[in-house]
Enzyme design. Structure first.
Site, short mmCIF file in Angstrom:
data_model
loop_
_atom_site.label_atom_id
_atom_site.label_comp_id
_atom_site.label_asym_id
_atom_site.label_seq_id
_atom_site.Cartn_x
_atom_site.Cartn_y
_atom_site.Cartn_z
N ASP A 1 0.89 -1.17 0.00
CA ASP A 1 0.00 0.00 0.00
C ASP A 1 0.92 1.21 0.00
O ASP A 1 1.64 1.45 0.97
CB ASP A 1 -0.87 -0.06 1.26
CG ASP A 1 -1.77 1.17 1.43
OD1 ASP A 1 -1.54 2.18 0.74
OD2 ASP A 1 -2.68 1.09 2.27
N TYR B 1 0.55 0.24 14.88
CA TYR B 1 -0.39 0.11 13.78
C TYR B 1 0.01 0.97 12.60
O TYR B 1 0.12 2.18 12.73
CB TYR B 1 -1.81 0.49 14.23
CG TYR B 1 -2.80 0.30 13.12
CD1 TYR B 1 -3.12 -0.99 12.69
CD2 TYR B 1 -3.40 1.37 12.49
CE1 TYR B 1 -4.01 -1.19 11.66
CE2 TYR B 1 -4.30 1.18 11.45
CZ TYR B 1 -4.59 -0.12 11.05
OH TYR B 1 -5.48 -0.31 10.02
N LYS C 1 -3.26 -2.64 7.93
CA LYS C 1 -3.37 -4.08 8.09
C LYS C 1 -2.49 -4.75 7.04
O LYS C 1 -2.11 -4.12 6.05
CB LYS C 1 -4.84 -4.46 7.93
CG LYS C 1 -5.28 -5.60 8.82
CD LYS C 1 -5.17 -5.31 10.30
CE LYS C 1 -5.56 -6.51 11.12
NZ LYS C 1 -5.22 -6.33 12.54
P1 13P Z 1 -5.19 -0.55 5.03
O1 13P Z 1 -4.53 -1.59 5.88
O2 13P Z 1 -5.87 -1.17 3.84
O3 13P Z 1 -4.25 0.53 4.66
O4 13P Z 1 -6.38 0.06 5.86
C1 13P Z 1 -6.12 0.66 7.06
C2 13P Z 1 -7.28 1.24 7.77
O5 13P Z 1 -7.07 1.81 8.82
C3 13P Z 1 -8.65 1.11 7.23
O6 13P Z 1 -9.58 1.76 8.03
P1 13P Z 2 -5.86 9.25 10.33
O1 13P Z 2 -5.26 9.52 11.66
O2 13P Z 2 -5.05 9.74 9.17
O3 13P Z 2 -7.29 9.66 10.22
O4 13P Z 2 -5.80 7.65 10.14
C1 13P Z 2 -6.72 6.84 10.75
C2 13P Z 2 -6.71 5.55 10.01
O5 13P Z 2 -7.30 5.44 8.96
C3 13P Z 2 -5.93 4.44 10.57
O6 13P Z 2 -5.21 3.82 9.61
MG MG Z 3 -4.02 2.04 3.40
MG MG Z 4 -5.09 -2.20 2.25
#
Ligand code: 13P
Ligand code: 13P
Ligand code: MG
Ligand code: MG
Length: 383
Positions: A11, A228, A231
């Site tokens: 990603d 984190y 994923k």
């Molecule tokens: P990805 O792992 O696909 O980047 O998604 C992360 C996420 O926080 C989705 O809400």
């Molecule tokens: P932001 O803090 O950029 O809103 O990210 C939250 C999220 O999507 C976790 O991956």
């Molecule tokens: Mg992503």
């Molecule tokens: Mg993804």
């Protein structure tokens, strides 16, 4: 001649949140792969995406973990990230955890699934790719495909499969693996792979001749990064037909939209919804977790295909049920078991919130402190 199929994914940023890859970033990666094909590093390739994950499907004769092939993928992701940054895409370079490439991509963020094979006269295979979930999500369907005769009648009626398969299972926390035999040891297999966040089926081999049937990407970003970062949206390569499950036996394993961890903020259980390439975009609650399947043949390293396998009304009911399950799970809001268990939440931002509350807790007289906290990190700190 042995052929290697390498699927390497990352990603590197997406449009409007964790939603979908931008075509210009795919074009940047395509340029790099086209050059590598011209230079003879790879024989053939196909680039696609599921949600915000860019997937490089490559063939070559250089074996697994090859420096040039991995270097090509690295450069493709770097070039794509440049475009991603120029366009101001969301989470540009998300999965590239390191800046320096040293030999291969192991532990650097991208997911890797590779198999070196002696091509059969006809060599059909499928690449299953998922967004908003993690590698253990492929435990359930691999068990169905290669172990469960209620899914795969070939296990009963085809003498070339009847002996069964060997499953190599990785403990992603301890970095150890064990190989178990099916059908003899299915209870032991299930004792492990029923905990998919920890035990991941990495490879499956045919018992009769040791031929490889599947390989899964096992990278768990959060465990590598300690926090984190998204994923670890996985890929699975499956060889089909002639002594392996039929194409339809592998697809059948996804007819039930089973629950997987991931979805919103990587913190929720939701149904895995098999979709066409066209619908491989994360929308509702950043999902639901999506799966695509592309079918290919490979001959002397040259790819024929792909066929977009879930672009089929036969999976409409699976998708409808997945939507109903999505509704049901969502109604739990922030409660478990929609939200993941505490050990999995350790890698999210939740511990920061809990930390803030710590000083406000008061000792309760007469209450025994549990030996082990559900937050393992905290329990070792408390000891
Ligand atoms: P990805 O792992 O696909 O980047 O998604 C992360 C996420 O926080 C989705 O809400
Ligand atoms: P932001 O803090 O950029 O809103 O990210 C939250 C999220 O999507 C976790 O991956
Ligand atoms: Mg992503
Ligand atoms: Mg993804």
């Amino acid at each position: 001649m042995k052929t290697t199929i390498s699927v390497i994914k990352a990603d590197i940023g997406s449009i409007a949140g964790h939603h979908v890859v931008h075509p210009d970033t795919m074009a940047a990666a395509n340029k790099v792969l086209a050059q590598a094909k011209k230079d003879g590093i790879i024989i053939d390739y196909y680039i696609t995406n599921v949600g915000d994950d860019m997937e490089l499907i490559m063939t070559h004769t250089r074996g697994e973990l090859d420096e040039k092939v991995h270097g090509t993928a690295w450069e493709a992701f770097k070039e794509a990230t440049k475009v991603s940054k120029e366009l101001g895409l969301y989470a540009a370079g998300q999965d590239l955890l390191s800046d320096t490439f040293s030999g291969n991509l192991k532990g650097m963020g991208p997911g890797i699934a590779e198999m070196e094979i002696e091509e059969r006269p006809s060599e059909p295979f499928v690449v299953y790719m998922a967004d908003k979930t993690e590698p253990g999500a492929f435990n359930f369907p691999q068990y169905k495909m290669f172990v469960d005769p209620f899914n795969t009648p070939g296990l009963v009626i085809d003498p070339t499969m009847h002996e069964g398969f060997k499953l190599e299972i990785l403990d992603v926390y301890e970095g150890e693996s064990v190989t178990l035999n099916a059908p003899e040891e299915i209870y032991d297999i299930l004792a492990l792979i029923g905990t998919p966040s920890r035990y991941v089926i990495r490879r499956i081999y045919r018992k009769a001749d040791g031929n490889i049937g599947t390989v899964t990407s096992i990278e768990r970003l959060n465990l590598i990064a300690g926090k984190y970062v998204g994923k670890d949206d996985p890929v699975l390569i499956v060889r089909v037909q002639h002594g392996f499950p039929a194409l339809g036996e592998t697809l059948e394993a996804f007819s039930f939209p089973y629950l997987v961890p991931g979805w919103m903020r990587g913190s929720h259980y939701g149904p895995l919804m098999p979709v066409s390439q066209r619908d491989a975009r994360a929308t509702r609650f950043d999902g639901p977790p999506r799966l695509i399947g592309l079918g290919f043949n490979v001959k002397n390293g040259k790819l024929a295909g792909p066929s977009d396998l879930f672009d089929d009304p036969a999976f409409d009911e699976t998708r409808r049920l997945a939507s109903q399950i999505a509704d049901y799970m969502r109604r739990h809001g922030p409660f478990m078991p929609h939200r993941l268990e505490p050990t999995e939440m350790e890698y999210t931002t939740l511990p920061l919130v809990l930390e803030k509350l710590k000083p406000r807790f008061k000792k309760e007289e007469g209450m025994v402190k549990a030996k082990q906290s559900i937050y393992q990190k905290e329990s070792s700190e408390m000891d």
